[in-house]
Motif scaffolding. Structure first.
Motif, PDB file in Angstrom:
ATOM      1  N   SER A   1       0.859  -1.190   0.000  1.00  0.00           N
ATOM      2  CA  SER A   1       0.000   0.000   0.000  1.00  0.00           C
ATOM      3  C   SER A   1       0.889   1.233   0.000  1.00  0.00           C
ATOM      4  CB  SER A   1      -0.904   0.003   1.239  1.00  0.00           C
ATOM      5  OG  SER A   1      -0.120   0.186   2.406  1.00  0.00           O
TER       6      SER A   1
ATOM      7  N   GLN B   1      -2.431  15.920   6.762  1.00  0.00           N
ATOM      8  CA  GLN B   1      -3.522  14.961   6.575  1.00  0.00           C
ATOM      9  C   GLN B   1      -2.908  13.704   5.970  1.00  0.00           C
ATOM     10  OE1 GLN B   1      -6.479  16.115   7.655  1.00  0.00           O
ATOM     11  NE2 GLN B   1      -5.652  18.160   7.967  1.00  0.00           N
TER      12      GLN B   1
ATOM     13  N   GLU C   1     -11.883  11.535   8.743  1.00  0.00           N
ATOM     14  CA  GLU C   1     -11.106  10.318   8.937  1.00  0.00           C
ATOM     15  C   GLU C   1     -12.012   9.124   8.661  1.00  0.00           C
ATOM     16  OE1 GLU C   1      -7.792  11.989  12.063  1.00  0.00           O
ATOM     17  OE2 GLU C   1      -9.065  10.342  12.722  1.00  0.00           O
ATOM     18  N   ARG C   2     -11.516   8.161   7.959  1.00  0.00           N
ATOM     19  CA  ARG C   2     -12.204   6.933   7.509  1.00  0.00           C
ATOM     20  C   ARG C   2     -13.038   7.173   6.255  1.00  0.00           C
ATOM     21  NH1 ARG C   2     -15.610   4.469  11.963  1.00  0.00           N
ATOM     22  NH2 ARG C   2     -16.131   6.621  12.434  1.00  0.00           N
TER      23      ARG C   2
ATOM     24  N   HIS D   1      -8.532   5.171   1.950  1.00  0.00           N
ATOM     25  CA  HIS D   1      -9.312   5.952   2.910  1.00  0.00           C
ATOM     26  C   HIS D   1      -8.430   7.005   3.585  1.00  0.00           C
ATOM     27  CE1 HIS D   1      -7.582   2.688   5.351  1.00  0.00           C
ATOM     28  NE2 HIS D   1      -7.542   3.589   6.296  1.00  0.00           N
ATOM     29  N   VAL D   2      -9.128   7.959   4.187  1.00  0.00           N
ATOM     30  CA  VAL D   2      -8.423   8.973   4.991  1.00  0.00           C
ATOM     31  C   VAL D   2      -8.113   8.333   6.336  1.00  0.00           C
ATOM     32  CG1 VAL D   2      -8.595  11.253   6.075  1.00  0.00           C
ATOM     33  CG2 VAL D   2      -9.742  10.813   3.882  1.00  0.00           C
ATOM     34  N   THR D   3      -6.881   8.444   6.772  1.00  0.00           N
ATOM     35  CA  THR D   3      -6.524   7.872   8.066  1.00  0.00           C
ATOM     36  C   THR D   3      -6.129   8.992   9.037  1.00  0.00           C
ATOM     37  OG1 THR D   3      -5.232   6.141   9.151  1.00  0.00           O
ATOM     38  CG2 THR D   3      -4.115   7.374   7.416  1.00  0.00           C
ATOM     39  N   THR D   4      -5.651   8.628  10.206  1.00  0.00           N
ATOM     40  CA  THR D   4      -5.438   9.586  11.299  1.00  0.00           C
ATOM     41  C   THR D   4      -4.523  10.740  10.891  1.00  0.00           C
ATOM     42  OG1 THR D   4      -5.588   7.683  12.750  1.00  0.00           O
ATOM     43  CG2 THR D   4      -4.779   9.725  13.728  1.00  0.00           C
TER      44      THR D   4
ATOM     45  N   LEU E   1      -3.382   9.789   4.095  1.00  0.00           N
ATOM     46  CA  LEU E   1      -4.210   8.851   3.335  1.00  0.00           C
ATOM     47  C   LEU E   1      -3.537   7.485   3.329  1.00  0.00           C
ATOM     48  CD1 LEU E   1      -4.986  10.951   0.097  1.00  0.00           C
ATOM     49  CD2 LEU E   1      -6.240  10.943   2.278  1.00  0.00           C
ATOM     50  N   SER E   2      -4.354   6.450   3.336  1.00  0.00           N
ATOM     51  CA  SER E   2      -3.862   5.088   3.147  1.00  0.00           C
ATOM     52  C   SER E   2      -4.469   4.584   1.839  1.00  0.00           C
ATOM     53  CB  SER E   2      -4.296   4.221   4.327  1.00  0.00           C
ATOM     54  OG  SER E   2      -3.835   2.907   4.152  1.00  0.00           O
TER      55      SER E   2
ATOM     56  N   LYS F   1       1.288   4.981   2.015  1.00  0.00           N
ATOM     57  CA  LYS F   1       0.866   5.923   3.037  1.00  0.00           C
ATOM     58  C   LYS F   1       1.271   7.312   2.529  1.00  0.00           C
ATOM     59  CE  LYS F   1      -0.651   2.817   5.892  1.00  0.00           C
ATOM     60  NZ  LYS F   1      -1.205   1.956   4.828  1.00  0.00           N
TER      61      LYS F   1
END
Ligand code: SF4
Length: 525
Positions: A147, A183, A161-162, A174-177, A185-186, A149
């Motif tokens: 993946s 900001q 987030e999410r 998805h948007v992650t922490t 993204l994963s 990051k």
């Protein structure tokens, strides 16, 4: 001087990497590529589905050059080596001197693969570092588990987030922490590659391939922004290139600049989506003996001078949705406030700032900002770093490709964990996650451009190199019978190459960015 030879005796052009043919029935005129599970049957003069392999006169060849790095890029001697290798890949023109002592490193880019992993890695190269005998096992890994990051330096709201991230209409991440000033993204990953429809897998792969190769791609965040991403470049949010990464949260900005505002302002509010700072209430203002201003903030008070949730998230002031900073203020306390009070409101980047003076009715009225105050606002901007997109590739190398290194794969995993093995991707250092497996993470900007390929399984193809002391390689059950000198590898290509020289491409590692892959101190012990 004789002109360089351009073909082998069997007519195969020099520079094409011959790879192992399949042993089995294949229609006449075709060769089968077994370098990934797709098993393309390739006609004469055509390429396989990934554009990486071709049928050249009935011989299966790897099309891309093998990329190698040199430490001595600035020396005239190295330039001469470069020129000779560029001039072409005839063995007669390759340097006779010991490349091991020149600081030459073969990367996995273009190296071909161990797949289906019963065979040793294509290059198992002996060399020397600081007088120690070394070996580097070089291959192209085929990663279904991988993946990206992505770190985006902005405090603007991109999405919850999410929230799902879409590329070409398909959900691919998805948007992650969020992290400090960024900001996150994963993107990609095995579920998007394999868990949905064919198009979803293809789009997840295409996006990872583009971003990994330092190219631009536009993603749409569910109920959020459209963002153009490219490693090392400013993110473009809804068509606007982001300029500055915030100096810190609102509270941090108050702490940093409190002394510079003392005497110039009676109150300062640093508007921030997460933690809005208020100078006179904040410990910094109290420590400087500033009197309370009587300001009231619409938000949830965390600790003195630090407020959460002053507004909704957005692309306005400080990553909130406001365009009028006064909208986050309540009534002033008449016991403490006074007519003529000087109020600065600013964002965490200094891109938004406004100056107000309280009138007789304790209403904040806009006024021209004094130059000394403007100077401090500009200093906030000066302390902001440029907003960038960073792309990190994460992949699991703890699976079958280990068999290309050793007969006993767990020994490789243990040796990596003990730092006896230095793992690099295209010569760039890889961070190895703790716990089981070999889960690696690497900054794509530290890798040569276009390091990544794809196969339509779908999976990412990425270079990976394992470097260690020769004695450690022997101890972990390495394929010692396939160890060859660096010069021999440069002249003759991969071990399964049948003497066909490999097409080589010179890359200069970015100066001062990557440590030399063979100089890892724990490994040299
Ligand atoms: S897609 Fe797979 S089988 Fe087909 S040419 Fe590429 S590596 Fe070989």
């Amino acid at each position: 001087m004789a002109s360089p030879t351009t073909t082998h005796s069997d007519g195969l052009p020099l520079g094409l990497l011959r790879v192992e043919p399949r042993h089995g029935p294949v229609r006449e005129g075709k060769v089968e590529c077994n370098a990934c599970p797709v098993l393309c049957h390739i006609s004469e003069g055509r390429v396989g589905a990934c554009d990486r392999y071709a049928n050249h006169g009935g011989v299966l060849v790897r099309l891309d050059p093998v990329v190698f790095l040199s430490q001595q890029s600035q020396s005239s001697e190295a330039q001469a080596l470069h020129a000779r290798l560029d001039a072409e890949t005839s063995p007669q023109t390759l340097p006779a001197i010991d490349s091991a002592e020149r600081g030459v490193f073969i990367t996995g880019i273009g190296a071909s693969t161990t797949y289906p992993d019963y065979k040793p890695a294509p290059f198992i190269v002996a060399s020397k570092s600081k007088g120690v005998d070394m070996v580097t096992v070089v291959t192209e890994g085929i990663f279904s588990y991988c993946s990206l990051k992505v770190k985006i330096d902005t405090d603007r709201y991109l999405g919850d987030e999410r929230a799902a991230v879409h590329y070409q209409g398909e959900e691919i991440g998805h948007v992650t922490t969020a992290e400090y000033g960024s900001q996150m993204l994963s993107l990609g990953g095995v579920h998007h590659l394999t868990g949905g429809g064919k198009k979803q897998g293809r789009m997840a792969l295409e996006l990872m391939h583009r971003l990994g190769n330092q190219q631009a791609a536009e993603v749409q965040i569910e109920n959020g922004a459209k963002v153009v991403l490219q490693a090392g470049c400013a993110p473009v949010v809804d068509g606007v290139p982001e300029q500055r990464m915030r100096v810190g949260c609102g509270s941090a900005a108050v702490g940093m600049f409190a002394r510079q505002w003392l005497g110039l302002c009676d109150e300062v509010v640093v508007v921030d989506d997460h933690i809005t700072g208020v100078l006179t209430e904040h410990q910094a203002g109290r420590g400087l003996h500033m009197p309370p201003s009587g300001i009231r903030i619409n938000g949830r008070k965390s600790t003195p001078g630090r407020y959460f949730q002053v507004a909704a998230a957005g692309t306005g002031w400080g990553g909130t949705d406001i365009s009028d900073p006064l909208s986050i203020l309540g009534e002033w306390n008449p016991e403490e406030a006074w007519p003529g009070l000087r109020l600065l409101m600013t964002s965490t980047t200094g891109e938004h700032a406004a100056w107000f003076v309280l009138d007789e009715a304790l209403q904040a009225q806009p006024a021209e900002m004094p130059p000394e105050v403007q100077h401090v606002v500009e200093r906030i901007g000066e302390n902001c770093e440029p907003s960038l997109v960073s792309v990190l590739f994460l992949a699991g190398a703890g699976g079958s490709l280990r068999s290309g290194v050793t007969d006993n794969p767990i020994q490789l995993t243990r040796a990596v964990k003990k730092a006896l093995v230095n793992v690099t991707c295209g010569g760039a250092p890889a961070y190895i996650w703790p716990g089981g497996g070999i889960t690696l993470m690497v900054d794509v900007l530290r890798m040569p451009a276009n390091s990544f390929g794809t196969v339509p399984t779908p999976a990412i193809v990425a270079p990976i190199e394992f470097s260690m002391k020769l004695s450690d390689y022997q101890a972990l059950g390495g394929h010692m019978g396939f160890v060859r000198s660096l010069d021999d590898s440069l002249k003759n290509g991969a071990w399964h190459n049948d003497g066909a020289p490999t097409q080589l491409k010179w890359e200069t590692p970015p100066a001062g960015v990557n440590p030399w892959p063979l100089d890892n101190p724990p490994m040299l012990g």
